[in-house]
Motif scaffolding. Structure first.
Motif, mmCIF file in Angstrom:
data_model
loop_
_atom_site.group_PDB
_atom_site.id
_atom_site.type_symbol
_atom_site.label_atom_id
_atom_site.label_comp_id
_atom_site.label_asym_id
_atom_site.label_seq_id
_atom_site.Cartn_x
_atom_site.Cartn_y
_atom_site.Cartn_z
ATOM 1 N N SER A 114 16.227 -12.222 -59.440
ATOM 2 C CA SER A 114 16.699 -12.314 -60.817
ATOM 3 C C SER A 114 16.567 -13.752 -61.262
ATOM 4 O O SER A 114 16.594 -14.659 -60.448
ATOM 5 C CB SER A 114 18.155 -11.902 -60.911
ATOM 6 O OG SER A 114 18.297 -10.546 -60.621
ATOM 7 N N MET A 115 16.466 -13.933 -62.560
ATOM 8 C CA MET A 115 16.220 -15.271 -63.079
ATOM 9 C C MET A 115 17.292 -15.690 -64.075
ATOM 10 O O MET A 115 17.808 -14.878 -64.826
ATOM 11 C CB MET A 115 14.841 -15.281 -63.739
ATOM 12 C CG MET A 115 14.269 -16.644 -63.942
ATOM 13 S SD MET A 115 12.480 -16.528 -64.120
ATOM 14 C CE MET A 115 12.096 -18.252 -64.437
ATOM 15 N N ARG A 157 12.935 -6.092 -60.610
ATOM 16 C CA ARG A 157 14.167 -5.346 -60.894
ATOM 17 C C ARG A 157 15.167 -5.428 -59.762
ATOM 18 O O ARG A 157 16.374 -5.329 -59.981
ATOM 19 C CB ARG A 157 13.826 -3.878 -61.140
ATOM 20 C CG ARG A 157 13.197 -3.663 -62.479
ATOM 21 C CD ARG A 157 12.784 -2.243 -62.666
ATOM 22 N NE ARG A 157 12.184 -2.082 -63.993
ATOM 23 C CZ ARG A 157 11.874 -0.915 -64.512
ATOM 24 N NH1 ARG A 157 12.095 0.181 -63.837
ATOM 25 N NH2 ARG A 157 11.339 -0.847 -65.702
ATOM 26 N N PHE A 217 17.930 -18.613 -67.112
ATOM 27 C CA PHE A 217 17.081 -19.452 -67.947
ATOM 28 C C PHE A 217 17.832 -20.607 -68.585
ATOM 29 O O PHE A 217 19.023 -20.509 -68.837
ATOM 30 C CB PHE A 217 16.477 -18.599 -69.073
ATOM 31 C CG PHE A 217 15.595 -17.502 -68.570
ATOM 32 C CD1 PHE A 217 14.247 -17.698 -68.396
ATOM 33 C CD2 PHE A 217 16.131 -16.261 -68.242
ATOM 34 C CE1 PHE A 217 13.442 -16.699 -67.928
ATOM 35 C CE2 PHE A 217 15.327 -15.249 -67.768
ATOM 36 C CZ PHE A 217 13.973 -15.474 -67.603
ATOM 37 N N ARG A 224 24.536 -11.843 -65.327
ATOM 38 C CA ARG A 224 23.466 -10.860 -65.493
ATOM 39 C C ARG A 224 22.555 -10.872 -64.267
ATOM 40 O O ARG A 224 22.144 -9.818 -63.784
ATOM 41 C CB ARG A 224 22.673 -11.204 -66.756
ATOM 42 C CG ARG A 224 21.481 -10.310 -66.982
ATOM 43 C CD ARG A 224 20.824 -10.571 -68.300
ATOM 44 N NE ARG A 224 20.228 -11.900 -68.355
ATOM 45 C CZ ARG A 224 19.624 -12.401 -69.422
ATOM 46 N NH1 ARG A 224 19.553 -11.699 -70.527
ATOM 47 N NH2 ARG A 224 19.114 -13.607 -69.411
ATOM 48 N N ALA A 225 22.277 -12.078 -63.764
ATOM 49 C CA ALA A 225 21.426 -12.173 -62.577
ATOM 50 C C ALA A 225 22.155 -11.639 -61.337
ATOM 51 O O ALA A 225 21.575 -10.929 -60.520
ATOM 52 C CB ALA A 225 20.996 -13.620 -62.357
ATOM 53 N N PHE A 258 22.393 -5.778 -68.440
ATOM 54 C CA PHE A 258 21.033 -5.570 -68.941
ATOM 55 C C PHE A 258 20.021 -5.268 -67.824
ATOM 56 O O PHE A 258 19.242 -4.320 -67.916
ATOM 57 C CB PHE A 258 20.588 -6.801 -69.739
ATOM 58 C CG PHE A 258 19.202 -6.686 -70.293
ATOM 59 C CD1 PHE A 258 18.920 -5.816 -71.329
ATOM 60 C CD2 PHE A 258 18.160 -7.435 -69.758
ATOM 61 C CE1 PHE A 258 17.648 -5.709 -71.836
ATOM 62 C CE2 PHE A 258 16.879 -7.325 -70.256
ATOM 63 C CZ PHE A 258 16.623 -6.462 -71.299
#
Lengths: 286, 414
Positions: B113-114, B109, B116, B181-182, B133
């Motif tokens: 961060s990933m 968390r 994809f 998001r990351a 998110f």
């Protein structure tokens, strides 16, 4: 021919024992279902028919027209069904089957709600655990292939005649598609979205409520639609064990060989089915 | 400078085995038995085989290999989306492989961060909600997380798209959302799994530039997986080349190009387009003698040329900003006309590049001009050096000098 294995007797004695040992439980279930059906009937029958027709018509219109409710496009989309609701329900009223229709609708609503309370968690369980899936799947197969009338026998046994055995048989009969479709919807959520959730540190609960259930929603709603239609068809059969409503009129029609009665009540069921199906489908499409 | 940065991620003997008889397979692997043999004996596949590396803070570390080389499995071991069978992953000082589930959730968390390959966006949420998110999972308040997500979206150039849905966007834009998001989580480490591989080439190149620009601002530690060596060379500070679960070589692009450790690496390197790796900085030669305007007149300039024996010199102004070139023959004419300024002889319509330009970028600039390419410092406009057309063509074609001069002669005849 002599029976080698008397499975029927075994099941019968099992059911007998269940009935004796848990009679308090059956009594309680009977009370709750009877009370719910009874009070819902009273409430709905207390409202003038035209208000209910107007309310359902508005519901049908909004379900179809969505954001365009106040535009011409909305009228094009939702107009047809709304007109059908008004004319159809008025016809039911005019034929003199308003009370029976309300009773049938109540039975459908109560059975559907009970079926969903069981089927959606079962579907989630089946989707997330292979063991649960292996156990649940054959039971569902059994429930769907067993002739609907068979459920009536133990239902009477536990709850005697009336609305309760009707509701219980309906719940059992209509529950499988919701379990299956909930399970299917969750299993079809793309694995990369779930992996993304995991990578951001989502707990299993967060993955279920923030990713799997929202993405499976259309499939689950299709399952609910199936439950409602199956419930409606079963409610008619359930009239054989004393459930009230349009079904009992059909049943009377058969017994008295009364074509007029049979046709009118049958038509009423068709009208209810079309309205329930189209409205839930429109909601599912959103 | 590189050596002073502290180590952010350290991977020790990391091994991952797929299959039911993992421990048995691991014991065989320790004995030095081959992957094929282990598969035969235990029906287990060795996904990652005793991998060791260190990643420094602020570094872009690229792991590259073909599909099935174990690179995606390896990156998933770093945040334990795949559970390593043996070995350690140190993040700063703590060993991620020993974390409890709760600690692991916290690491995912807040610390890494990933991004994809398939984006992994939620189709039922808006771009803003998608970008927020990670923060939502972390339990941040709606207002706070939307503000952070908004900033992250601005960083990746998606301002104004907040209320759109992913289905309305192109692949490149969706991946920007994935990146936002990351970034919104503000992690120390970004794990990027083939993040740009699903994009078409032009968009891919844009995204690489964007990533480098963001990296120069934010200085994250980035682990980047790719199967594309050109991409690896472009964005990686260091590159690890992987095959069959084993890391064959770790080094900078230059080290790997000039000194491939195994045949596998060499086979890769031979396919690389050198044009995209060799930059202006490596090709240019420094120019110490310049004409300065308005200080130098025609006479002074001619004198400078004669001292070092050339017929063209670059010109700068008093702030050392590059202006253009002057040629000897033009200056001689001005001298005859008794002009005191070289302004009339100054040729300003000349090609110039920054030092990060690749040979491929520069090739189109030399057509139709006889001037060398001026390499300019981006911030100041100062001349850093010159690149002769010949050296550029040699680098681009890998022809020998003879062939080049033949080519030139032929071109002149035409």
């Amino acid at each position: 021919m002599e029976k080698l294995i008397d499975l029927g007797t075994i099941i019968e004695s099992g059911i007998n024992k269940l009935e004796e040992n848990f009679s308090g439980l059956w009594g309680a279930i009977d009370d709750i279902i009877s009370w719910t059906v009874h009070s819902m009937n009273n409430v709905l029958l207390g409202i003038p028919f035209y208000i209910i027709i107007a309310f359902v018509a508005l519901g049908a219109y909004y379900a179809n027209a969505e954001k365009n409710a106040f535009k011409i496009e909305g009228l094009k989309k939702g107009g047809g069904l709304t007109l059908f609701v008004i004319l159809g329900l008025f016809l039911v009223f005019a034929m003199g089957y308003w009370e029976e229709s309300i009773q049938t609708t109540t039975l459908v609503i109560v059975s559907t709600l009970i079926a969903l309370i069981f089927s959606i968690p079962l579907g989630i369980l089946a989707a997330r655990s292979k063991t649960a899936d292996v156990i649940i799947r054959p039971i569902l197969d059994l429930m769907q292939t067993m002739p609907a009338f068979v459920y009536l026998i133990p239902a009477i046994f536990f709850f005697s005649v009336g609305n309760t055995p009707g509701v219980v048989a309906t719940v059992i009969f209509s529950l499988p598609p919701a379990v299956r479709l909930t399970c299917l919807g969750i299993q079809n959520v793309p694995s990369d979205v779930i992996e993304a959730g995991r990578a951001f540190g989502a707990t299993e609960k967060q993955i279920l409520f923030k990713i799997q259930l929202p993405l499976a929603k259309p499939t689950i709603l299709a399952g609910i639609n199936q439950v409602i239609l199956l419930a409606l068809s079963m409610v008619v059969i359930a009239s054989m064990v004393g459930a009230k409503g349009l079904g009992s009129i059909v049943y009377q029609g058969i017994q008295q060989n009364d074509i007029a009665k049979g046709f009118e009540s049958g038509l009423g069921i068709v009208i209810l089915a079309i309205i329930l199906d189209r409205i839930t489908q429109a909601i599912a499409k959103k | 400078m590189t050596d002073q940065r502290k180590i952010k991620i350290k991977v020790e003997d990391l091994t991952l085995i797929f299959g039911k008889r993992k421990q048995e397979a691991l014991a065989l692997l320790d004995k030095g038995i081959s992957k094929e043999e282990i598969l035969k004996k235990t029906k287990c596949t060795v996904g990652v085989n005793k991998v060791n590396f260190e990643i420094k803070e602020g570094e872009i570390f690229v792991i590259m290999g073909l599909s099935g080389s174990g690179k995606s499995t390896l990156i998933r071991c770093l945040n334990r989306l795949n559970e390593p069978t043996a070995g350690k992953v140190f993040f700063d000082e703590h060993d991620i492989t020993r974390e409890t589930n709760k600690e692991l959730l916290e690491t995912r968390r807040t610390e890494m961060s990933m991004v994809f390959q398939k984006f992994g966006l939620l189709p039922h949420r808006t771009i803003l909600e998608n970008a927020a998110f990670g923060l939502e999972i972390r339990g941040e308040e709606k207002l706070a997380r939307e503000e952070k997500a908004q900033q992250a979206l601005e960083t990746v150039g998606l301002k104004g798209y907040e209320q759109q849905f992913p289905s309305a966007m192109s692949g490149g834009m969706q991946q920007r959302v994935g990146l936002a998001r990351a970034l919104a989580n503000d992690p120390e480490v970004l794990l990027m799994d083939e993040a740009f591989s699903a994009l078409d080439p032009l968009i891919k190149s844009d995204m690489q530039d964007e990533l480098l620009a963001i990296q120069s601002k934010l200085q994250k530690t980035i682990v980047f997986i790719t199967h594309d060596l050109d991409e690896a060379m472009k964005i990686g500070d260091r590159i690890a080349i992987m095959k069959d679960g084993v890391v064959d070589q770790i080094g900078t692009a230059e080290e790997i190009l000039t000194n491939p450790a195994t045949e596998y690496v060499e086979a890769f390197v031979n396919k690389v387009d050198r044009k995209t790796i060799i930059t202006a900085e490596t090709l240019m030669f420094k120019k110490n003698t310049l004409v300065q305007m308005p200080k130098d007149g025609p006479k002074g300039s001619i004198r400078k040329m004669r001292t070092i024996g050339v017929d063209v010199l670059p010109v700068e102004d008093e702030n050392k900003v590059f202006l253009g070139y002057v040629w000897l023959q033009d200056l001689l004419e001005l001298e005859i006309e008794k002009e005191t300024s070289i302004e009339k002889a100054l040729k300003t319509n000349v090609p110039s590049v920054y030092k990060s330009y690749s040979v491929e970028d520069m090739l189109p600039l030399i057509t139709g001009t006889k001037y060398p390419l001026a390499v300019i410092e981006e911030e100041t406009g100062k001349l850093l050096g010159l690149i002769s057309q010949t050296s550029l063509i040699i680098e681009a074609t890998r022809f020998g000098k003879k062939e080049i001069s033949e080519l030139k002669e032929r071109a002149n005849e035409m």
